[in-house]
Design a protein around this motif. Structure first.
Motif, PDB file in Angstrom:
ATOM      1  N   PHE A   1     -95.731  15.722  78.677  1.00 44.89           N
ATOM      2  CA  PHE A   1     -96.819  15.197  79.508  1.00 44.89           C
ATOM      3  C   PHE A   1     -96.457  13.824  80.078  1.00 44.89           C
ATOM      4  CE2 PHE A   1     -99.691  18.042  76.943  1.00 44.89           C
ATOM      5  CZ  PHE A   1    -100.118  18.826  78.014  1.00 44.89           C
ATOM      6  N   ALA A   2     -95.755  13.022  79.272  1.00 48.69           N
ATOM      7  CA  ALA A   2     -95.434  11.649  79.692  1.00 48.69           C
ATOM      8  C   ALA A   2     -94.209  11.565  80.597  1.00 48.69           C
ATOM      9  CB  ALA A   2     -95.203  10.768  78.459  1.00 48.69           C
ATOM     10  N   SER A   3     -93.502  12.680  80.739  1.00 50.63           N
ATOM     11  CA  SER A   3     -92.231  12.641  81.469  1.00 50.63           C
ATOM     12  C   SER A   3     -92.438  12.863  82.962  1.00 50.63           C
ATOM     13  CB  SER A   3     -91.283  13.706  80.922  1.00 50.63           C
ATOM     14  OG  SER A   3     -91.690  14.998  81.349  1.00 50.63           O
ATOM     15  N   GLU A   4     -91.419  12.536  83.712  1.00 48.62           N
ATOM     16  CA  GLU A   4     -91.397  12.821  85.150  1.00 48.62           C
ATOM     17  C   GLU A   4     -90.432  13.945  85.482  1.00 48.62           C
ATOM     18  OE1 GLU A   4     -93.307  11.602  87.536  1.00 48.62           O
ATOM     19  OE2 GLU A   4     -94.410  10.394  86.078  1.00 48.62           O
ATOM     20  N   THR A   5     -89.544  14.253  84.544  1.00 49.90           N
ATOM     21  CA  THR A   5     -88.482  15.231  84.831  1.00 49.90           C
ATOM     22  C   THR A   5     -88.537  16.454  83.933  1.00 49.90           C
ATOM     23  OG1 THR A   5     -86.992  14.050  83.338  1.00 49.90           O
ATOM     24  CG2 THR A   5     -86.924  13.456  85.678  1.00 49.90           C
ATOM     25  N   GLY A   6     -89.591  16.592  83.112  1.00 48.90           N
ATOM     26  CA  GLY A   6     -89.710  17.747  82.239  1.00 48.90           C
ATOM     27  C   GLY A   6     -89.784  19.043  83.027  1.00 48.90           C
ATOM     28  N   VAL A   7     -89.327  20.131  82.417  1.00 55.68           N
ATOM     29  CA  VAL A   7     -89.309  21.433  83.078  1.00 55.68           C
ATOM     30  C   VAL A   7     -90.715  21.796  83.542  1.00 55.68           C
ATOM     31  CG1 VAL A   7     -88.782  23.877  82.807  1.00 55.68           C
ATOM     32  CG2 VAL A   7     -87.373  22.155  81.665  1.00 55.68           C
ATOM     33  N   TYR A   8     -90.895  22.036  84.852  1.00 53.72           N
ATOM     34  CA  TYR A   8     -92.175  22.422  85.456  1.00 53.72           C
ATOM     35  C   TYR A   8     -93.273  21.380  85.244  1.00 53.72           C
ATOM     36  CZ  TYR A   8     -89.917  27.016  85.608  1.00 53.72           C
ATOM     37  OH  TYR A   8     -89.046  28.048  85.838  1.00 53.72           O
ATOM     38  N   ARG A   9     -92.897  20.130  84.955  1.00 47.99           N
ATOM     39  CA  ARG A   9     -93.934  19.122  84.678  1.00 47.99           C
ATOM     40  C   ARG A   9     -94.852  18.894  85.877  1.00 47.99           C
ATOM     41  NH1 ARG A   9     -97.573  16.705  84.667  1.00 47.99           N
ATOM     42  NH2 ARG A   9     -98.159  14.737  83.658  1.00 47.99           N
ATOM     43  N   HIS A  10     -94.315  18.913  87.098  1.00 50.30           N
ATOM     44  CA  HIS A  10     -95.114  18.655  88.298  1.00 50.30           C
ATOM     45  C   HIS A  10     -95.074  19.876  89.222  1.00 50.30           C
ATOM     46  CE1 HIS A  10     -95.826  14.477  87.220  1.00 50.30           C
ATOM     47  NE2 HIS A  10     -94.531  14.373  86.922  1.00 50.30           N
ATOM     48  N   VAL A  11     -95.384  21.022  88.666  1.00 48.18           N
ATOM     49  CA  VAL A  11     -95.289  22.257  89.435  1.00 48.18           C
ATOM     50  C   VAL A  11     -96.507  22.472  90.324  1.00 48.18           C
ATOM     51  CG1 VAL A  11     -96.393  23.801  87.760  1.00 48.18           C
ATOM     52  CG2 VAL A  11     -94.533  24.650  89.203  1.00 48.18           C
ATOM     53  N   VAL A  12     -97.648  21.834  89.971  1.00 49.04           N
ATOM     54  CA  VAL A  12     -98.849  21.982  90.783  1.00 49.04           C
ATOM     55  C   VAL A  12     -98.611  21.344  92.152  1.00 49.04           C
ATOM     56  CG1 VAL A  12    -101.302  21.403  91.004  1.00 49.04           C
ATOM     57  CG2 VAL A  12    -100.357  22.015  88.770  1.00 49.04           C
ATOM     58  N   GLY A  13     -98.892  22.104  93.189  1.00 45.38           N
ATOM     59  CA  GLY A  13     -98.624  21.650  94.548  1.00 45.38           C
ATOM     60  C   GLY A  13     -97.270  22.073  95.051  1.00 45.38           C
ATOM     61  N   VAL A  14     -96.445  22.635  94.153  1.00 41.12           N
ATOM     62  CA  VAL A  14     -95.123  23.129  94.539  1.00 41.12           C
ATOM     63  C   VAL A  14     -95.086  24.647  94.392  1.00 41.12           C
ATOM     64  CG1 VAL A  14     -92.649  22.999  94.115  1.00 41.12           C
ATOM     65  CG2 VAL A  14     -94.056  20.961  93.821  1.00 41.12           C
ATOM     66  N   LYS A  15     -95.225  25.111  93.130  1.00 46.58           N
ATOM     67  CA  LYS A  15     -95.261  26.543  92.877  1.00 46.58           C
ATOM     68  C   LYS A  15     -96.662  27.035  92.548  1.00 46.58           C
ATOM     69  CE  LYS A  15     -90.485  27.014  91.298  1.00 46.58           C
ATOM     70  NZ  LYS A  15     -89.587  27.527  90.243  1.00 46.58           N
ATOM     71  N   VAL A  16     -97.572  26.112  92.296  1.00 43.73           N
ATOM     72  CA  VAL A  16     -98.957  26.430  91.987  1.00 43.73           C
ATOM     73  C   VAL A  16     -99.836  25.685  92.973  1.00 43.73           C
ATOM     74  CG1 VAL A  16    -100.791  26.284  90.265  1.00 43.73           C
ATOM     75  CG2 VAL A  16     -98.450  26.759  89.545  1.00 43.73           C
ATOM     76  N   GLY A  17    -100.777  26.400  93.565  1.00 44.95           N
ATOM     77  CA  GLY A  17    -101.654  25.769  94.540  1.00 44.95           C
ATOM     78  C   GLY A  17    -102.590  24.759  93.903  1.00 44.95           C
ATOM     79  N   THR A  18    -103.103  23.877  94.703  1.00 45.58           N
ATOM     80  CA  THR A  18    -104.005  22.846  94.194  1.00 45.58           C
ATOM     81  C   THR A  18    -105.457  23.281  94.190  1.00 45.58           C
ATOM     82  OG1 THR A  18    -104.152  21.910  96.422  1.00 45.58           O
ATOM     83  CG2 THR A  18    -102.482  20.989  94.938  1.00 45.58           C
ATOM     84  N   GLY A  19    -105.771  24.394  94.831  1.00 43.62           N
ATOM     85  CA  GLY A  19    -107.152  24.873  94.881  1.00 43.62           C
ATOM     86  C   GLY A  19    -107.397  25.977  93.870  1.00 43.62           C
ATOM     87  N   GLY A  20    -108.383  26.828  94.164  1.00 49.72           N
ATOM     88  CA  GLY A  20    -108.677  27.955  93.297  1.00 49.72           C
ATOM     89  C   GLY A  20    -109.771  27.660  92.289  1.00 49.72           C
ATOM     90  N   HIS A  21    -110.094  28.669  91.489  1.00 50.57           N
ATOM     91  CA  HIS A  21    -111.191  28.575  90.527  1.00 50.57           C
ATOM     92  C   HIS A  21    -110.907  27.563  89.423  1.00 50.57           C
ATOM     93  CE1 HIS A  21    -113.269  31.901  92.405  1.00 50.57           C
ATOM     94  NE2 HIS A  21    -112.208  32.690  92.243  1.00 50.57           N
ATOM     95  N   PHE A  22    -109.629  27.284  89.157  1.00 50.60           N
ATOM     96  CA  PHE A  22    -109.279  26.384  88.054  1.00 50.60           C
ATOM     97  C   PHE A  22    -108.791  25.026  88.558  1.00 50.60           C
ATOM     98  CE2 PHE A  22    -108.777  30.699  86.414  1.00 50.60           C
ATOM     99  CZ  PHE A  22    -109.560  30.632  85.271  1.00 50.60           C
ATOM    100  N   SER A  23    -109.195  24.682  89.770  1.00 55.77           N
ATOM    101  CA  SER A  23    -108.765  23.399  90.327  1.00 55.77           C
ATOM    102  C   SER A  23    -109.331  22.206  89.567  1.00 55.77           C
ATOM    103  CB  SER A  23    -109.175  23.301  91.803  1.00 55.77           C
ATOM    104  OG  SER A  23    -110.589  23.439  91.938  1.00 55.77           O
ATOM    105  N   PHE A  24    -110.409  22.453  88.795  1.00 54.07           N
ATOM    106  CA  PHE A  24    -111.000  21.369  88.005  1.00 54.07           C
ATOM    107  C   PHE A  24    -110.140  21.011  86.799  1.00 54.07           C
ATOM    108  CE2 PHE A  24    -112.489  25.285  86.128  1.00 54.07           C
ATOM    109  CZ  PHE A  24    -112.446  25.045  84.762  1.00 54.07           C
ATOM    110  N   VAL A  25    -109.223  21.890  86.409  1.00 55.09           N
ATOM    111  CA  VAL A  25    -108.348  21.635  85.266  1.00 55.09           C
ATOM    112  C   VAL A  25    -107.305  20.592  85.670  1.00 55.09           C
ATOM    113  CG1 VAL A  25    -106.709  22.653  83.634  1.00 55.09           C
ATOM    114  CG2 VAL A  25    -108.702  23.965  84.393  1.00 55.09           C
ATOM    115  N   PRO A  26    -107.064  19.590  84.842  1.00 56.41           N
ATOM    116  CA  PRO A  26    -106.052  18.579  85.181  1.00 56.41           C
ATOM    117  C   PRO A  26    -104.704  19.203  85.518  1.00 56.41           C
ATOM    118  CG  PRO A  26    -107.320  17.871  83.276  1.00 56.41           C
ATOM    119  CD  PRO A  26    -107.746  19.277  83.573  1.00 56.41           C
ATOM    120  N   ASP A  27    -104.009  18.600  86.468  1.00 56.40           N
ATOM    121  CA  ASP A  27    -102.724  19.146  86.921  1.00 56.40           C
ATOM    122  C   ASP A  27    -101.734  19.297  85.764  1.00 56.40           C
ATOM    123  OD1 ASP A  27    -103.760  19.197  89.432  1.00 56.40           O
ATOM    124  OD2 ASP A  27    -102.538  17.550  90.232  1.00 56.40           O
ATOM    125  N   ALA A  28    -101.751  18.365  84.819  1.00 51.23           N
ATOM    126  CA  ALA A  28    -100.802  18.430  83.702  1.00 51.23           C
ATOM    127  C   ALA A  28    -101.017  19.699  82.887  1.00 51.23           C
ATOM    128  CB  ALA A  28    -100.946  17.196  82.815  1.00 51.23           C
TER     129      ALA A  28
END
Length: 518
Positions: free
Chosen positions: A295-322
């Motif tokens: 969670f604290a890393s910037e380079t962890g595997v799939y750490r910042h996948v939201v907005g890249v491979k996972v959309g930012t909207g949808g029914h679960f958009s309220f869930v934190p990106d992490a």
């Protein structure tokens, strides 16, 4: 007189009273030979440590890890050097949660990137597991001797022995599963003691639901430990499910035993919320916390996948990106495991199915070397091997021992067998749900301590108690001693193929007792 002694005396007095109400159980809330119990525990644990740490740095594959150590040892090193999380997407097999790799990394931090470093934590885990088994079976049986027998059986179990000497994951799963189980057993005794106090004070009938039992720190500890089991491998979830049912069963039995008018409803209202909190919410929090470096890393595997491979909207958009990123990460891991099937063409020469695990019919060859360059066996050519073998003198009795345990649990209503078998089947039965999946004998490592518990309890029944007669007890002691001597001799016989000592090809052939071992 101590407070505990006063409670036991009061409960015993109450039990002898004649009246219309039900009698309460004996005031038996755990073993009483505290000093002797710890002396015996320390001695058994010392033996376990000697066996686990002797030649711990041997063998290696030319100075590199052997078998599946090749996956987890470098990942642990990268955990140590990369911010306590595997942050290199090139690791295609980062397919298990991080706890065990973090623990392996502790050994590597202490000793460096060598065999001592990557196996140290495993050896500690294997040694502590022996200690826990002694203490747990001592509490189950109320006998320090039977606890010592259980610990000795685990020491000379080839399956547990080899697993404690390699930098792999399953020994940590076994450790946390056994530790969580032990916490629930202590919680059972503590709650019975509290209920006995309420009974002695005449407050059981104040409510048809029975009393509230207060804060249950031992069950809370069990939740933390089962969370660590899930943070080691996802199969720790099976321990969570089985142990939650076991704990609820303990609560119902406790309220029934002390005459609560509505024990089931009392458990549902008084105990179930605590169960959900301790054995569902706490493990979930511990599991998520095990990913704190990710969670604290910037380079962890799939750490910042939201907005890249996972959309930012949808029914679960309220869930934190992490958390959404972790969910995606976990989904890729699940997809990897789902693809490891025989029907998809995945086969391994040493894979096995769960029906072979109770008797250890299909072991695993972890390391093998032969040739003229290997010396020390007295022959022209020598063999060195590490094979994951459950000691036959233990495991070939699996079915009669399990049948006896089930008989005692179901017909005899012996809670001790019920508890130990719950742990055993939590580690075994779920694997039957998907037999197409690739499976290996090292999955049975988590079963081993619980089988030793059942076997030790069975030997305790054979030995009997002093009230059964001196001759009967002496005969039982002789049978148990002879059996333990056979088990130890069997372990010594297997020692060369458990530790890669040089042996002749003839001796190697003699070590392979069954065709399925080849």
């Amino acid at each position: 007189m101590t407070v505990t002694a006063e409670r036991r005396a009061a409960a015993s007095t109450h039990q002898l009273a004649v009246g219309p109400g039900p009698l309460v159980p004996p005031a038996d809330f755990g073993p009483t030979d505290t000093k002797r119990g710890w002396v015996v525990t320390a001695f058994i644990t010392l033996i376990a440590a000697i066996t686990r740490f002797t030649m711990l740095n041997y063998p290696t594959d030319g100075g590199t890890p052997v078998f599946d150590e090749k996956h987890y040892v470098p990942q642990a090193w990268q955990v140590l050097t990369g911010g306590w999380t595997p942050d290199n997407p090139g690791y295609g097999l980062v397919v298990h949660p991080p706890v065990a790799k973090q623990l392996i990394a502790i050994g590597e931090a202490m000793f460096g990137y060598d065999a001592w470093g990557w196996r140290f934590s495993s050896a500690v885990a294997g040694t502590v597991t022996v200690l826990l088994v002694v203490r747990i079976v001592r509490r189950l049986s109320r006998s320090t001797m039977i606890g010592a027998i259980a610990g000795l059986l685990l020491i000379v179990d080839g399956l547990s022995f080899v697993s404690a000497r390699l930098g792999m994951l399953d020994i940590f799963l076994a450790l946390f599963g056994v530790a969580a189980f032990g916490c629930l057993i202590v919680d059972r005794d503590r709650m019975r003691e509290r209920m006995a106090t309420v009974q002695a004070e005449g407050r059981i009938g104040v409510s048809a639901l029975g009393p509230r039992l207060g804060v249950r720190w031992w069950r809370f500890g069990g939740g933390v430990l089962v969370g660590l089991a899930c943070g080691t491998k996802w199969s720790g979830l099976y321990f969570l499910l089985f142990f939650a049912v076991l704990s609820i069963g303990f609560d119902i039995a406790n309220r029934r035993a002390y005459g609560v008018a509505r024990p089931w409803l009392g458990t549902a209202i008084r105990d179930l919320p605590s169960t959900i909190y301790s054995l569902v919410l706490i493990p979930l929090c511990v599991y998520l916390a095990s990913y704190w470096p990710w969670f604290a890393s910037e380079t962890g595997v799939y750490r910042h996948v939201v907005g890249v491979k996972v959309g930012t909207g949808g029914h679960f958009s309220f869930v934190p990106d992490a958390l959404r990123s972790l969910w995606y990460y976990s989904g890729t891991v699940l997809k990897f495991h789902e693809g490891l099937t025989n029907s998809a063409g995945n086969h391994h020469p040493w894979e096995s199915k769960p029906w072979t695990w109770p008797m250890g019919l299909r072991p695993m060859l972890y390391y093998f070397a032969d040739g003229d360059h290997i010396k020390g066996c007295g022959a022209a050519s020598c063999v060195k091997a590490v094979m994951l073998i459950g000691t036959p003198a233990i495991y070939w009795l699996a079915f009669p021992v399990l049948i006896w345990g089930l008989w005692r649990a179901i017909v005899g209503r012996d809670w001790r067998y019920t508890a130990a078998l719950t742990g055993y089947f939590a580690a075994l039965l779920p694997w039957f749900a998907d037999l197409d999946r690739q499976m290996y004998y090292f999955y049975a490592v988590a079963m081993a301590p619980f089988f030793m518990m059942v076997l030790a309890l069975t030997l305790g029944d054979i030995i009997g108690r002093a009230r059964n007669g001196l001759e009967r007890r002496n005969t039982g002691l002789l049978v148990a001693a002879l059996y333990l001597a056979i088990v130890i001799a069997n372990f010594i016989w297997l020692w060369p193929v458990l530790t890669a000592l040089p042996i002749s090809p003839t001796m190697w052939s003699n070590e392979l007792w069954l065709p399925s071992w080849r």
